[in-house]
Scaffold this active site. Structure first.
Site, mmCIF file in Angstrom:
data_model
loop_
_atom_site.group_PDB
_atom_site.id
_atom_site.type_symbol
_atom_site.label_atom_id
_atom_site.label_comp_id
_atom_site.label_asym_id
_atom_site.label_seq_id
_atom_site.Cartn_x
_atom_site.Cartn_y
_atom_site.Cartn_z
ATOM 1 N N GLY A 71 0.835 -1.191 0.000
ATOM 2 C CA GLY A 71 0.000 0.000 0.000
ATOM 3 C C GLY A 71 0.875 1.247 0.000
ATOM 4 O O GLY A 71 0.585 2.233 -0.675
ATOM 5 N N ASN A 151 -7.628 4.583 9.103
ATOM 6 C CA ASN A 151 -7.174 3.349 9.746
ATOM 7 C C ASN A 151 -7.344 3.365 11.258
ATOM 8 O O ASN A 151 -7.473 2.321 11.876
ATOM 9 C CB ASN A 151 -5.710 3.081 9.383
ATOM 10 C CG ASN A 151 -4.839 4.304 9.451
ATOM 11 O OD1 ASN A 151 -5.113 5.317 8.807
ATOM 12 N ND2 ASN A 151 -3.773 4.230 10.221
ATOM 13 N N GLN A 179 -7.793 0.693 3.853
ATOM 14 C CA GLN A 179 -8.675 0.177 4.916
ATOM 15 C C GLN A 179 -10.088 -0.095 4.430
ATOM 16 O O GLN A 179 -10.839 -0.825 5.077
ATOM 17 C CB GLN A 179 -8.716 1.149 6.104
ATOM 18 C CG GLN A 179 -7.434 1.204 6.897
ATOM 19 C CD GLN A 179 -7.082 -0.108 7.596
ATOM 20 O OE1 GLN A 179 -7.907 -0.999 7.763
ATOM 21 N NE2 GLN A 179 -5.825 -0.235 7.995
ATOM 22 N N SER A 199 -3.995 -2.629 -0.416
ATOM 23 C CA SER A 199 -2.885 -3.444 0.084
ATOM 24 C C SER A 199 -3.359 -4.873 0.330
ATOM 25 O O SER A 199 -4.481 -5.086 0.785
ATOM 26 C CB SER A 199 -2.362 -2.832 1.389
ATOM 27 O OG SER A 199 -1.500 -3.731 2.048
ATOM 28 N N HIS A 201 -2.214 -7.291 2.533
ATOM 29 C CA HIS A 201 -2.285 -7.883 3.876
ATOM 30 C C HIS A 201 -3.358 -7.268 4.768
ATOM 31 O O HIS A 201 -3.570 -7.720 5.887
ATOM 32 C CB HIS A 201 -0.909 -7.829 4.557
ATOM 33 C CG HIS A 201 -0.491 -6.473 5.049
ATOM 34 N ND1 HIS A 201 -0.544 -6.133 6.379
ATOM 35 C CD2 HIS A 201 -0.019 -5.382 4.406
ATOM 36 C CE1 HIS A 201 -0.083 -4.889 6.533
ATOM 37 N NE2 HIS A 201 0.229 -4.412 5.344
ATOM 38 N N THR A 237 10.337 -7.895 -12.091
ATOM 39 C CA THR A 237 9.640 -9.160 -12.352
ATOM 40 C C THR A 237 8.557 -9.357 -11.308
ATOM 41 O O THR A 237 8.782 -9.151 -10.111
ATOM 42 C CB THR A 237 10.650 -10.326 -12.341
ATOM 43 O OG1 THR A 237 11.598 -10.084 -13.377
ATOM 44 C CG2 THR A 237 9.960 -11.659 -12.570
ATOM 45 N N CYS A 325 2.189 2.143 13.218
ATOM 46 C CA CYS A 325 3.450 2.758 12.812
ATOM 47 C C CYS A 325 3.993 3.710 13.861
ATOM 48 O O CYS A 325 5.167 4.016 13.867
ATOM 49 C CB CYS A 325 3.253 3.520 11.511
ATOM 50 S SG CYS A 325 2.314 2.574 10.338
HETATM 51 C C1 LIG Z 1 -1.610 -0.255 6.232
HETATM 52 C C2 LIG Z 1 -1.954 1.002 5.507
HETATM 53 C C3 LIG Z 1 -1.125 1.486 4.476
HETATM 54 C C4 LIG Z 1 0.179 0.817 4.118
HETATM 55 O O1 LIG Z 1 0.015 -0.417 3.478
HETATM 56 P P1 LIG Z 1 1.271 -1.429 3.473
HETATM 57 O O2 LIG Z 1 0.873 -2.492 2.506
HETATM 58 O O3 LIG Z 1 1.412 -1.932 4.878
HETATM 59 O O4 LIG Z 1 2.446 -0.650 3.017
HETATM 60 C C5 LIG Z 1 -1.492 2.627 3.835
HETATM 61 N N1 LIG Z 1 -2.618 3.279 4.146
HETATM 62 C C6 LIG Z 1 -3.448 2.845 5.108
HETATM 63 C C7 LIG Z 1 -4.697 3.610 5.406
HETATM 64 C C8 LIG Z 1 -3.134 1.707 5.829
HETATM 65 O O5 LIG Z 1 -3.945 1.298 6.809
#
Ligand SMILES: *Cc1c(COP(=O)(O)O)cnc(C)c1O
Length: 389
Positions: A71, A151, A179, A199, A201, A237, A325
């Site tokens: 993300g 988030n 989110q 993103s 995960h 790649t 973070c």
């Molecule tokens: C987790 C998150 C990101 C970052 O995504 P990653 O894949 O962990 O780099 C960016 N924006 C929001 C709102 C998030 O919650």
């Protein structure tokens, strides 16, 4: 001890079906998708199938989707990509004070490069003022970047209105939908969104995977220069297994969305009603209706959030304060402070973000242990003694 996970906005466990879908591409299917021979044909198809799966979640066309490594990369690509592509037209960017660091720090970096950034305020509900946004647009404005959902609080921003304004004023609109994706429906055809980040995960897919939607015709300067991958928009790649996993995760998120929204809302309401009924001096943060179904951000007066989290952790309960973070730092959440919370109250705030596998029994366990933990912590606070009498 049971392990209970209420931190799904930080990351989600990978689904078994997602993992199973990835496995072949970590071992037997190792071909380079760019190869024209037999070894690459299967992986090329796997990447394109996954692209279609992700596109269905966002209702966009395959050529509008760029796979990224996260993300964070998607946010960087969108913001820097527009800034550099449109710098002859203007140097002004509009965002909000409550964005994820992936957006905030990219904007701060661009300020050092000579760009000007307006950081819009939010009100006590965590909402931006649309008139303030309109008023901030100047002839030099090239980009508006406002998140789809926050988030920390789960507040959902008025992306439809923002997109309409951006379109009318000829400004590119990017939204960080990390989110929102998988939790609420996203229809890029109905919204005037030019760029949108997701993103892997955060939606039960693999870490180190993301995707950037870039509407047909939107010109971006690449972030990563290299080969002809991703239609010349992102060199490197392809992470085939990661892409396949993200595709599967997107497919499942779309299939289960209605059911999940109901499930999460029911649990969240149980949690919030239960807290309010059992613990005095608490405050729910974020707009009551315009928010994600899974996120509950609660301030506990006269309590230090980090110690509360440690106490919960000792009982097997994982939750978080502020954003993942910033944990470990003593800075209060920039989101809650922007909403007008005092530093004390921001420090006493905990985010419970629920997910697929959570149950009513888990919520009830939390509600059972919480009053005693909070009361014990408050009993050590001189301020609380004063408030009680
Ligand atoms: C987790 C998150 C990101 C970052 O995504 P990653 O894949 O962990 O780099 C960016 N924006 C929001 C709102 C998030 O919650």
């Amino acid at each position: 001890m049971n392990k209970i996970y209420f931190d799904h906005n930080a990351t989600t466990p990978i689904l078994n079906d997602v993992f199973e879908a990835m496995v072949p591409y970590l071992k037997d299917q190792w071909g380079n998708p760019s190869s024209i021979h037999w070894a690459g044909r299967g992986t090329k198809k796997a990447v394109e199938d996954a692209r279609e799966q992700v596109c269905k979640l966002l209702n966009c066309a395959p050529l509008e989707l760029i796979f990224t490594s996260s993300g964070t990369e998607g946010d960087n690509h969108a913001i820097k990509g527009i800034a550099y592509a449109k710098k002859d037209k203007g140097n002004h960017i509009i965002t909000t004070k409550v964005e994820h660091p992936a957006v905030l720090n990219t904007c701060k970096y661009l300020q050092k490069e000579g760009f000007e950034v307006t950081y819009l305020d939010v009100d006590s509900d965590g909402m931006i003022d649309i008139d303030a946004l309109k008023g901030a647009i100047t002839p030099k404005t090239i980009l508006i970047t406002v998140m789809y959902a926050n988030n920390e609080t789960g507040v959902i921003f008025p992306v439809k209105e923002i997109g309409d304004i951006a379109r009318e004023r000829g400004v590119t609109f990017h939204t960080d939908a990390v989110q929102a994706a998988g939790k609420v429906p996203i229809d890029t055809q109905k919204l005037n969104i030019d760029l949108l980040t997701i993103s892997g995960h955060k939606l039960y897919g693999p870490k180190g995977m993301g995707a950037l939607y870039a509407k047909r015709g939107v010109r971006l300067v690449p972030l990563i220069h290299g080969g002809h991958h991703e239609r010349n928009r992102r060199g490197g790649t392809e992470n085939v297994a990661g892409i396949v996993g993200m595709g599967k995760a997107a497919e499942i998120a779309l299939k289960d969305m209605d059911k999940e929204i109901e499930h999460l809302k029911t649990l969240r309401d149980r949690l919030e009603k239960g807290m309010a009924g059992r613990i005095p001096h608490i405050k729910l943060n974020g707009h009551a209706d315009r928010r994600l179904p899974n996120t509950s951000n609660i301030s506990f007066e006269f309590v230090e959030g980090e110690s509360l989290l440690l106490n919960l952790d000792m009982k097997g309960v994982a939750a978080s304060s502020g954003s993942a973070c910033t944990s470990g730092s003593l800075e209060p959440s920039h989101v809650l402070v922007s909403m007008g919370l005092s530093h004390e109250l921001s420090h006493g705030s905990v985010r419970f973000s629920l997910g697929k596998s959570n149950t009513a029994e888990e919520i009830d366990f939390l509600l059972e242990i919480m009053p005693a933990i909070v009361e014990r912590m408050r009993s050590m606070s001189p301020l609380y003694a004063g408030a009680k009498s």
